[in-house]
Motif scaffolding. Sequence first.
Motif, PDB file in Angstrom:
ATOM      1  N   LEU C  31      30.373  43.004  68.341  1.00  0.00           N
ATOM      2  CA  LEU C  31      30.713  43.672  66.815  1.00  0.00           C
ATOM      3  C   LEU C  31      31.127  45.020  66.820  1.00  0.00           C
ATOM      4  O   LEU C  31      28.986  45.365  66.426  1.00  0.00           O
ATOM      5  CB  LEU C  31      30.468  42.511  65.567  1.00  0.00           C
ATOM      6  CG  LEU C  31      30.911  43.162  64.011  1.00  0.00           C
ATOM      7  CD1 LEU C  31      31.915  43.222  63.972  1.00  0.00           C
ATOM      8  CD2 LEU C  31      29.771  42.047  63.269  1.00  0.00           C
ATOM      9  N   ALA C  32      31.360  46.198  65.644  1.00  0.00           N
ATOM     10  CA  ALA C  32      30.966  47.221  65.460  1.00  0.00           C
ATOM     11  C   ALA C  32      32.007  47.471  64.101  1.00  0.00           C
ATOM     12  O   ALA C  32      31.197  47.350  63.304  1.00  0.00           O
ATOM     13  CB  ALA C  32      31.685  49.034  66.835  1.00  0.00           C
ATOM     14  N   GLY C  33      33.266  47.978  64.074  1.00  0.00           N
ATOM     15  CA  GLY C  33      33.498  48.433  62.538  1.00  0.00           C
ATOM     16  C   GLY C  33      34.686  47.222  62.851  1.00  0.00           C
ATOM     17  O   GLY C  33      34.337  46.431  61.207  1.00  0.00           O
ATOM     18  N   GLY C  34      34.677  46.451  63.427  1.00  0.00           N
ATOM     19  CA  GLY C  34      35.107  44.572  63.397  1.00  0.00           C
ATOM     20  C   GLY C  34      36.835  45.101  62.639  1.00  0.00           C
ATOM     21  O   GLY C  34      37.155  43.909  62.486  1.00  0.00           O
ATOM     22  N   GLN C  35      37.366  46.380  62.819  1.00  0.00           N
ATOM     23  CA  GLN C  35      38.387  46.358  61.814  1.00  0.00           C
ATOM     24  C   GLN C  35      39.441  45.853  62.655  1.00  0.00           C
ATOM     25  O   GLN C  35      40.335  45.227  61.443  1.00  0.00           O
ATOM     26  CB  GLN C  35      38.806  47.369  61.365  1.00  0.00           C
ATOM     27  CG  GLN C  35      37.542  47.656  60.842  1.00  0.00           C
ATOM     28  CD  GLN C  35      37.154  47.105  59.102  1.00  0.00           C
ATOM     29  OE1 GLN C  35      38.152  47.178  58.638  1.00  0.00           O
ATOM     30  NE2 GLN C  35      36.488  46.568  59.509  1.00  0.00           N
ATOM     31  N   LEU C  38      37.492  41.718  62.763  1.00  0.00           N
ATOM     32  CA  LEU C  38      37.351  40.461  61.941  1.00  0.00           C
ATOM     33  C   LEU C  38      39.192  39.419  61.565  1.00  0.00           C
ATOM     34  O   LEU C  38      38.812  38.754  61.085  1.00  0.00           O
ATOM     35  CB  LEU C  38      36.047  41.069  61.234  1.00  0.00           C
ATOM     36  CG  LEU C  38      35.447  41.261  61.346  1.00  0.00           C
ATOM     37  CD1 LEU C  38      34.612  41.693  60.106  1.00  0.00           C
ATOM     38  CD2 LEU C  38      35.096  39.945  61.928  1.00  0.00           C
ATOM     39  N   ASP C  53      26.305  42.615  67.159  1.00  0.00           N
ATOM     40  CA  ASP C  53      26.505  43.232  65.592  1.00  0.00           C
ATOM     41  C   ASP C  53      25.673  44.968  66.003  1.00  0.00           C
ATOM     42  O   ASP C  53      24.625  44.961  66.482  1.00  0.00           O
ATOM     43  CB  ASP C  53      26.518  43.350  64.394  1.00  0.00           C
ATOM     44  CG  ASP C  53      26.410  44.335  63.353  1.00  0.00           C
ATOM     45  OD1 ASP C  53      26.348  45.256  63.767  1.00  0.00           O
ATOM     46  OD2 ASP C  53      26.501  44.617  62.454  1.00  0.00           O
TER      47      ASP C  53
END
Lengths: 166, 796, 289
Positions: C31-35, C38, C53
Amino acid sequence: MNHDIETTITVNGKPVTRRIAPRTHLIDFLRDELGLTGSHIGCEHGVCGACTIRLDDKIVRGCLTLAVQANGRRVDTIEGLSDSGELAAIQKAFHERNALQCGFCTPGMLMAAQDLLLHKPDATREEIREHISGNYCRCTGYQAIVDAIEIVLTQNRAGRKSQVTA
Amino acid sequence: MNARAELPLHAPGTTTDRGYIGKSEPRANAKRLLQGRGTYVDDMRFPRLAHAVFFRSPHAHAKLTRLDLSKAATQPGVIAAFDGRAVAEHCTPWVAVLGHLKGIKSPPQHAIAIGRACWQGEAVAVIVAETRVQAEDALALIEADWEELPVVTDMEAALAGKVLIHPELGDNICFSRELVTAGFNEAWSKADVVVEQTYEFGRHTGVTMEGRSILADYNVAEHSLTVYHSTQAPHMMQDIFSRHLNIPESNVRVICKDVGGSFGIKVHVYPDEMATAALSVMLRRPVKFVADRLESFLTDIHAREHKATVRLACTKEGEILAFDLEDLTAIGPYSVYPRTSGIEGNQVVNLTGGPYRHKQYRAKLNVVFTNKNVTCQYRAVGHPIAVALTEAIVDLAAQKIGMDPAEFRRRNIIPDDAYPYTAPSGIKFEKLSHQQTLEKLLTLMDYDTLRAEQVDLRRQGIHRGIGLAAMIEVTNPSPAFYGVGGARISAQDGATLRLDPAGMVYVTCSVTEQGQGTEGIFGQIAASVVGVSMDKVRVATGDTGTMPYGGGTWASRGAGIGGEAVLQAGKALRSNILDVAAAILNEDKAKLDIVNNEVTDKLSGASKLTLAELGRVAYFRPDTLPMKFQSELTVTRHYTPREYGFVFTNGIQASLVEVDTETGFVKLLKHWCVEDCGTVINPMLVDEQIRGGVVQGIGAALFEHCLYDEHGQLLNGNMADYLVPMSGEMPDIIVGHVETPTKTSELGAKGAGEAGTAGAPGAVMNAINDALAPFKAYVSNQPATPERILRALGKV
Amino acid sequence: MKAPAFAYARPASLGEVFTLLAQHGDGARLLAGGQSLLATLNLRLSAPDILIDITGLPGMAGITIEKDTLRIGALATHRELEHSHAISHHLPLLAQAVPHVAHIAIRNVGTFGGSIAMADPAAEYPAVCVALDAQFVIAGAKGERRVAAREFFKGMYETALRPGEVLVAGEFRIRPEGYRSAFIELARRHGDYAIVGLAAQANCSDGKYSDVSLAFLGAGGEPVLARATAAALEGKAFGADTIALAQAALAKELDPPADLYSSSATKLHLARVITGRALATLATLAAAT
């Protein structure tokens, strides 16, 4: 298996500590746990912008932010920014120009509008449209919103000018 | 400066103007929405609130051969799991037919389907849990076996009927209609010029920001049901919950707080919402259902899937002799309750050719069932199709005889002095202003300059197009729309006005608010008629328990019908206030007036008594008043339109586009709308309704399309793949007005909420085709995607 | 739509990340930005056991220049790229692409590395990286390796990343003198995934194109580097004839898959159109200075 994580978030200026399930996104946390129902859910896949809130001074999609990711950070919602008066000018302009109808997109739209007012004080009408291009509104057709933002930009520029000349 | 209506709003002899009528007052009820303090259904908290999540068919048409809810039922937080049979014991099915749509048929529909699913997304089971998350987790444990059945998705195949969705009905036809005027054949034979074109319109949907939401709270001790519902028609729902759940009507209360957009999507009966109410009865606790965005695309009503061939016959001088229409439209597997899915097609038949003074008309309509999502009334119902068909074929006729399209319209629109007027389809117009609106539009947009510019730019390889779309619009409907067909849908509305002790006026009305400004305009009317200032008025709507009985919001009726009820109640309250004033002051009522919160001397204007003082005396010191005198400071009046089936309005739109002929992309440069909706109560609110409606129509013209494959699978049911208009691509929209008040009411207001959507698709399509004309390219499909434009240009 | 249950960890070192990845295998997602991630979880399109993360890892953010190499840390957000002086000055092709990425609220959080690792066929950065022949720095438990962008993207959502590896940075050669770049994306709405797009850079000295890179997005499962077209352009003078030549060559080497709204033929046509426009832009830019 309980994956809950102790998380502390500063919400509208006040620290809040809870054990939160990692899968809970920030909007569900704000709405269900803290009763801050001003931020809305429109799609839960990050496209419509109804969930736009402020995380550490940047506007983000609350539905694409895990509440646990906000640990140690600051969240500002429509309630907080209304109470503090930060949004007063843009809210007044929206009201007078009828830049909202059903109101469901409005909190997210105000976040985007305020972001522009803070970061693009000389925005053109086209730049305004671009800045809010990630916030879906079904009721207004956008023009009144663009007008309202333009009104505040003009007021702000006049305000700065008079500061300079004073 | 618009022509002002003559409203006898003030008592004779006074000098006040029309008060707040015609003023762009900001809406008092918008302030809470600006601060995130609105109350939408999903915002409310209740003790023991349970959440319903539906198990939906993945198949467009399949028998449910096995359903096992047992594992799901024991998951953490799950309260209950039910199939269609269990819910059917508490909620009776419905059949969406109406008597005035001759021959319309539809099979019964249950709250939760039993044994068979007829469209992808139809619910066949439900899980109720403590939280939504738990219910969704449990869904994964439902076991279901399906036997797929043949899928009907193509409308022509549906009409041909080789595969029947409901064999017991004998065919796939929900509704058919034919009409032909007596002189049609003769007129057609006299024509010098005939143009013909087939048009296709892609089905699309409303995409309200707030998904469908309902919270039902059954109190077993009282056998009463309170429903918090994101709906447009609470009284209609009250009646339906009562009849289908077998709860006495007055024990059912439907409350609408803030509604996040509706546009007709939320005026229909949805099986999952009925199921939610039934669940509350079954479980004896509050139950909530909120459609998430994926569910919305699958199950919110779709609309406007048509394939229509239209022909126009005219003389070589350009006089239209007749229109000929053949329309085929695909609905879902059920007609939607209670308004039926036959109305949209019926409107297309009624309205095609509407602005013009031809006398002959022939039309044929077929409405067919398919295994796609259900369809029903969505903002401007049928008008976008009728206007697009009419205005496109008019442009083709003008082109064929070499006449400018504005001039062609000028020659054929119904003259402003021709009223009252009955059109060939049978619709009756009280008084329209097509000539005025046309001329005003052409001036507003500087038509001639735009045409000259177009010529210049074409030489430089820049291709602009101008498209016009004249329109008529159904507003202020009488019982002719639904009531005559047997529907318990009220075409009348009531308003109660009350003077409170501190001198404020409290208004309730049976029309509802979804952001268009209903409460704002009622406040303006009430304040103007009674004689108080706006800050002294409070308006409340949306509660069957505390408001007069009425119809709610649909078919652009709020201002015209609800507004008139408010006006009449206001007049009556004013009179009663003056009775009290006369009693207090011991003066002749005829010598008194109410201006700006005070009782005044009518002639001198001198203040005699504040309303606050009058309230104090009337409520707390009636002992000081004459013995036989009783104050009546709460008044209710009802209003229903009588003289006309519908009070039509008229308008005209124009679109200016630039087509990139290499990429097929369309840039919307500007848009205009000149509208005549009679007395304008709040110009800002009307203009914003028009703008919002125009953008919705632009969505249909360029972007929006519910795409199904041949298996009945919805391919683009999410916000990334279904394209709604966003701010970056929308033009500024210039709005102008003509005011021809209706004489059917004192207020003179007609409806305005749907006009934008009615005309925009036609105007934009005409503009694109105008831009493409030098290439002999033509687009006859909506949405006009880049690919379709490239195909028309022969580039692909 | 609520995401299924998963655990969450926010390690402070790459070492911890590798341990967790080894432990959970397929059940772990970074998970980095998760855009993107998610959204897929909310849509229940995937059900991982744990999200790792990586936004707390040191040394993975930032944009730095050393000699003629510009390094973008995987955790640099789109917003940081957008506001980076170094990028607008030295990597203008990337600077031109950033505003096309979704919308502001997404750009504030989404990361460079996330976009590369996701490898969406219609995403902007993969095509830019292929055009610029970037190198990706990848860390694993056994150490670091570099993979050329032109070898990294294997197909739709498929990359050369192996299980247990983390993308750490992208390295670019700063744009040399005499080169010009153009980024064109066709989307029906601002911020949408492209129908088709082009990242183009070439040496435009002396009125001729040379060392041409044309990388298309939305034209295949991964960015398509139009090598034959580039070869056909080598040494050719600016002008309409050259553009026509390039468009003809392109028709032979591009076979874009259809999408929901555009057929393969339409996409090819659009690719040819934007090729012509990009080449014209490069010529104009060269003439301007």
